[in-house]
Write a protein that holds these residues in place. Structure first.
Motif, PDB file in Angstrom:
ATOM      1  N   HIS A  18       0.859  -1.190   0.000  1.00  0.00           N
ATOM      2  CA  HIS A  18       0.000   0.000   0.000  1.00  0.00           C
ATOM      3  C   HIS A  18       0.891   1.234   0.000  1.00  0.00           C
ATOM      4  CE1 HIS A  18       0.823  -0.048   4.380  1.00  0.00           C
ATOM      5  NE2 HIS A  18       0.516   1.248   4.359  1.00  0.00           N
ATOM      6  N   PHE A  19       0.283   2.369  -0.289  1.00  0.00           N
ATOM      7  CA  PHE A  19       0.985   3.628  -0.080  1.00  0.00           C
ATOM      8  C   PHE A  19       0.106   4.499   0.784  1.00  0.00           C
ATOM      9  CE2 PHE A  19      -1.244   4.293  -4.100  1.00  0.00           C
ATOM     10  CZ  PHE A  19      -1.812   5.551  -3.946  1.00  0.00           C
ATOM     11  N   CYS A  20       0.728   5.443   1.459  1.00  0.00           N
ATOM     12  CA  CYS A  20       0.023   6.252   2.446  1.00  0.00           C
ATOM     13  C   CYS A  20       0.117   7.730   2.096  1.00  0.00           C
ATOM     14  CB  CYS A  20       0.623   5.998   3.833  1.00  0.00           C
ATOM     15  SG  CYS A  20      -0.180   6.952   5.138  1.00  0.00           S
ATOM     16  N   LEU A  21      -1.011   8.402   2.185  1.00  0.00           N
ATOM     17  CA  LEU A  21      -1.080   9.848   2.004  1.00  0.00           C
ATOM     18  C   LEU A  21      -1.419  10.480   3.355  1.00  0.00           C
ATOM     19  CD1 LEU A  21      -3.288   9.948  -1.229  1.00  0.00           C
ATOM     20  CD2 LEU A  21      -0.789  10.031  -1.078  1.00  0.00           C
ATOM     21  N   ALA A  22      -0.700  11.526   3.709  1.00  0.00           N
ATOM     22  CA  ALA A  22      -0.989  12.271   4.932  1.00  0.00           C
ATOM     23  C   ALA A  22      -1.668  13.575   4.538  1.00  0.00           C
ATOM     24  CB  ALA A  22       0.292  12.548   5.711  1.00  0.00           C
ATOM     25  N   VAL A  23      -2.806  13.848   5.155  1.00  0.00           N
ATOM     26  CA  VAL A  23      -3.583  15.061   4.883  1.00  0.00           C
ATOM     27  C   VAL A  23      -3.913  15.722   6.219  1.00  0.00           C
ATOM     28  CG1 VAL A  23      -4.544  14.100   2.748  1.00  0.00           C
ATOM     29  CG2 VAL A  23      -5.797  13.806   4.876  1.00  0.00           C
ATOM     30  N   ASP A  24      -4.507  16.918   6.178  1.00  0.00           N
ATOM     31  CA  ASP A  24      -4.934  17.513   7.436  1.00  0.00           C
ATOM     32  C   ASP A  24      -6.285  16.917   7.845  1.00  0.00           C
ATOM     33  OD1 ASP A  24      -7.002  18.949   6.090  1.00  0.00           O
ATOM     34  OD2 ASP A  24      -5.755  20.718   5.880  1.00  0.00           O
ATOM     35  N   ARG A  25      -6.684  17.184   9.065  1.00  0.00           N
ATOM     36  CA  ARG A  25      -7.908  16.574   9.612  1.00  0.00           C
ATOM     37  C   ARG A  25      -9.135  16.932   8.782  1.00  0.00           C
ATOM     38  NH1 ARG A  25     -10.173  14.079  14.324  1.00  0.00           N
ATOM     39  NH2 ARG A  25     -12.226  13.522  13.548  1.00  0.00           N
ATOM     40  N   GLU A  26      -9.234  18.173   8.338  1.00  0.00           N
ATOM     41  CA  GLU A  26     -10.388  18.607   7.549  1.00  0.00           C
ATOM     42  C   GLU A  26     -10.478  17.819   6.245  1.00  0.00           C
ATOM     43  OE1 GLU A  26     -11.437  22.629   5.182  1.00  0.00           O
ATOM     44  OE2 GLU A  26     -11.125  22.890   7.343  1.00  0.00           O
ATOM     45  N   GLU A  27      -9.362  17.643   5.565  1.00  0.00           N
ATOM     46  CA  GLU A  27      -9.353  16.879   4.314  1.00  0.00           C
ATOM     47  C   GLU A  27      -9.614  15.392   4.576  1.00  0.00           C
ATOM     48  OE1 GLU A  27      -9.563  15.789   0.545  1.00  0.00           O
ATOM     49  OE2 GLU A  27      -9.547  17.869   1.222  1.00  0.00           O
ATOM     50  N   PHE A  28      -9.141  14.871   5.697  1.00  0.00           N
ATOM     51  CA  PHE A  28      -9.402  13.481   6.088  1.00  0.00           C
ATOM     52  C   PHE A  28     -10.910  13.246   6.192  1.00  0.00           C
ATOM     53  CE2 PHE A  28      -9.839  10.144   9.343  1.00  0.00           C
ATOM     54  CZ  PHE A  28      -8.971   9.166   8.876  1.00  0.00           C
ATOM     55  N   ASP A  29     -11.594  14.169   6.855  1.00  0.00           N
ATOM     56  CA  ASP A  29     -13.047  14.056   6.999  1.00  0.00           C
ATOM     57  C   ASP A  29     -13.756  14.210   5.656  1.00  0.00           C
ATOM     58  OD1 ASP A  29     -12.671  13.686   9.736  1.00  0.00           O
ATOM     59  OD2 ASP A  29     -13.056  15.798  10.223  1.00  0.00           O
ATOM     60  N   ALA A  30     -13.302  15.169   4.835  1.00  0.00           N
ATOM     61  CA  ALA A  30     -13.918  15.385   3.525  1.00  0.00           C
ATOM     62  C   ALA A  30     -13.724  14.171   2.613  1.00  0.00           C
ATOM     63  CB  ALA A  30     -13.341  16.647   2.870  1.00  0.00           C
ATOM     64  N   PHE A  52       2.003   4.471  13.566  1.00  0.00           N
ATOM     65  CA  PHE A  52       3.275   5.140  13.346  1.00  0.00           C
ATOM     66  C   PHE A  52       3.520   5.383  11.861  1.00  0.00           C
ATOM     67  CE2 PHE A  52       7.842   5.159  12.540  1.00  0.00           C
ATOM     68  CZ  PHE A  52       8.217   6.215  13.343  1.00  0.00           C
ATOM     69  N   GLY A  53       4.057   6.558  11.540  1.00  0.00           N
ATOM     70  CA  GLY A  53       4.400   6.896  10.161  1.00  0.00           C
ATOM     71  C   GLY A  53       5.575   7.856  10.129  1.00  0.00           C
ATOM     72  N   ALA A  54       5.786   8.453   8.978  1.00  0.00           N
ATOM     73  CA  ALA A  54       6.958   9.298   8.750  1.00  0.00           C
ATOM     74  C   ALA A  54       7.031  10.498   9.690  1.00  0.00           C
ATOM     75  CB  ALA A  54       6.980   9.781   7.297  1.00  0.00           C
ATOM     76  N   ARG A  55       5.888  10.972  10.156  1.00  0.00           N
ATOM     77  CA  ARG A  55       5.886  12.150  11.027  1.00  0.00           C
ATOM     78  C   ARG A  55       5.478  11.829  12.458  1.00  0.00           C
ATOM     79  NH1 ARG A  55       2.677  15.911   6.913  1.00  0.00           N
ATOM     80  NH2 ARG A  55       1.335  15.988   8.724  1.00  0.00           N
ATOM     81  N   GLY A  56       5.546  10.564  12.825  1.00  0.00           N
ATOM     82  CA  GLY A  56       5.201  10.169  14.186  1.00  0.00           C
ATOM     83  C   GLY A  56       3.918   9.358  14.228  1.00  0.00           C
ATOM     84  N   ILE A  57       3.127   9.595  15.264  1.00  0.00           N
ATOM     85  CA  ILE A  57       1.894   8.834  15.471  1.00  0.00           C
ATOM     86  C   ILE A  57       0.710   9.593  14.876  1.00  0.00           C
ATOM     87  CG2 ILE A  57       0.317   7.895  17.210  1.00  0.00           C
ATOM     88  CD1 ILE A  57       2.956   6.403  17.079  1.00  0.00           C
ATOM     89  N   ALA A  58      -0.067   8.900  14.058  1.00  0.00           N
ATOM     90  CA  ALA A  58      -1.291   9.459  13.484  1.00  0.00           C
ATOM     91  C   ALA A  58      -2.475   8.937  14.298  1.00  0.00           C
ATOM     92  CB  ALA A  58      -1.439   9.045  12.022  1.00  0.00           C
ATOM     93  N   PRO A  59      -3.366   9.824  14.732  1.00  0.00           N
ATOM     94  CA  PRO A  59      -4.488   9.380  15.549  1.00  0.00           C
ATOM     95  C   PRO A  59      -5.441   8.429  14.810  1.00  0.00           C
ATOM     96  CG  PRO A  59      -4.357  11.788  15.516  1.00  0.00           C
ATOM     97  CD  PRO A  59      -3.314  11.266  14.587  1.00  0.00           C
ATOM     98  N   GLU A  60      -5.642   8.672  13.505  1.00  0.00           N
ATOM     99  CA  GLU A  60      -6.575   7.837  12.732  1.00  0.00           C
ATOM    100  C   GLU A  60      -6.025   7.581  11.334  1.00  0.00           C
ATOM    101  OE1 GLU A  60     -10.956   8.714  12.928  1.00  0.00           O
ATOM    102  OE2 GLU A  60     -10.195  10.582  13.805  1.00  0.00           O
ATOM    103  N   THR A  61      -6.329   6.401  10.826  1.00  0.00           N
ATOM    104  CA  THR A  61      -6.008   6.053   9.447  1.00  0.00           C
ATOM    105  C   THR A  61      -7.186   5.296   8.847  1.00  0.00           C
ATOM    106  OG1 THR A  61      -5.035   3.899   9.976  1.00  0.00           O
ATOM    107  CG2 THR A  61      -3.547   5.788   9.990  1.00  0.00           C
ATOM    108  N   ILE A  62      -7.323   5.407   7.532  1.00  0.00           N
ATOM    109  CA  ILE A  62      -8.303   4.590   6.812  1.00  0.00           C
ATOM    110  C   ILE A  62      -7.600   3.952   5.617  1.00  0.00           C
ATOM    111  CG2 ILE A  62     -10.359   5.878   7.512  1.00  0.00           C
ATOM    112  CD1 ILE A  62     -10.287   7.284   4.755  1.00  0.00           C
TER     113      ILE A  62
END
Length: 139
Positions: free
Chosen positions: A81-93, A113-123
């Motif tokens: 898989h590949f992972c995209l990091a977005v801001d919370r607003e874009e995550f919800d949208a 855990f990811g490139a910038r530390g711990i992410a609270p939520e992932t999908i």
């Protein structure tokens, strides 16, 4: 050494379908999309970040990949898989767009855990070709 990710290549059955998915559902802008539609570019891409794109290359293009990379059997290697990091607003949208387009969220995670530390939520969800995408946000 400090490096930046320049691009990833996803093998796709139909670059037009994949381009539409990544533009409309995921929300990434097309790169060379018009040139591809006009037959002036071999494949389209979408922009992930100012310095990073995702190429959408048809499986049928795989024939010349071994010659181009110089690595025998390089064509069509699977990617987990590949992972995209977005801001919370874009995550919800994004979750709203996925639901509107009947794209199933196949997995979720918390405190990942990811490139910038711990992410609270992932999908996790799949694109039209079964490539798995993880999307997360950081606080």
């Amino acid at each position: 050494m400090e490096a930046r990710l320049d691009h990833l290549v996803c093998w796709v059955a139909d670059p037009f379908v994949s381009l539409r998915f990544y533009e409309r559902v995921v929300g990434l802008p097309g790169v060379r999309a018009e040139e591809f539609r006009e037959g002036k570019a071999g494949f389209p891409s979408v922009r992930v970040a100012p310095e990073t794109i995702l190429d959408l290359m048809a499986y049928e293009s795989a024939r010349g990949v071994d010659e181009g990379t110089g690595v025998r059997g390089a064509a069509g290697h699977p990617l987990n898989h590949f992972c995209l990091a977005v801001d919370r607003e874009e995550f919800d949208a994004l979750q709203v767009r996925l639901k509107q387009n009947e794209v199933e969220v196949t997995g979720t995670g918390t405190n990942s855990f990811g490139a910038r530390g711990i992410a609270p939520e992932t999908i996790y969800f799949a694109d039209p070709d079964g490539n798995v995408i993880e999307v997360r946000y950081y606080e």
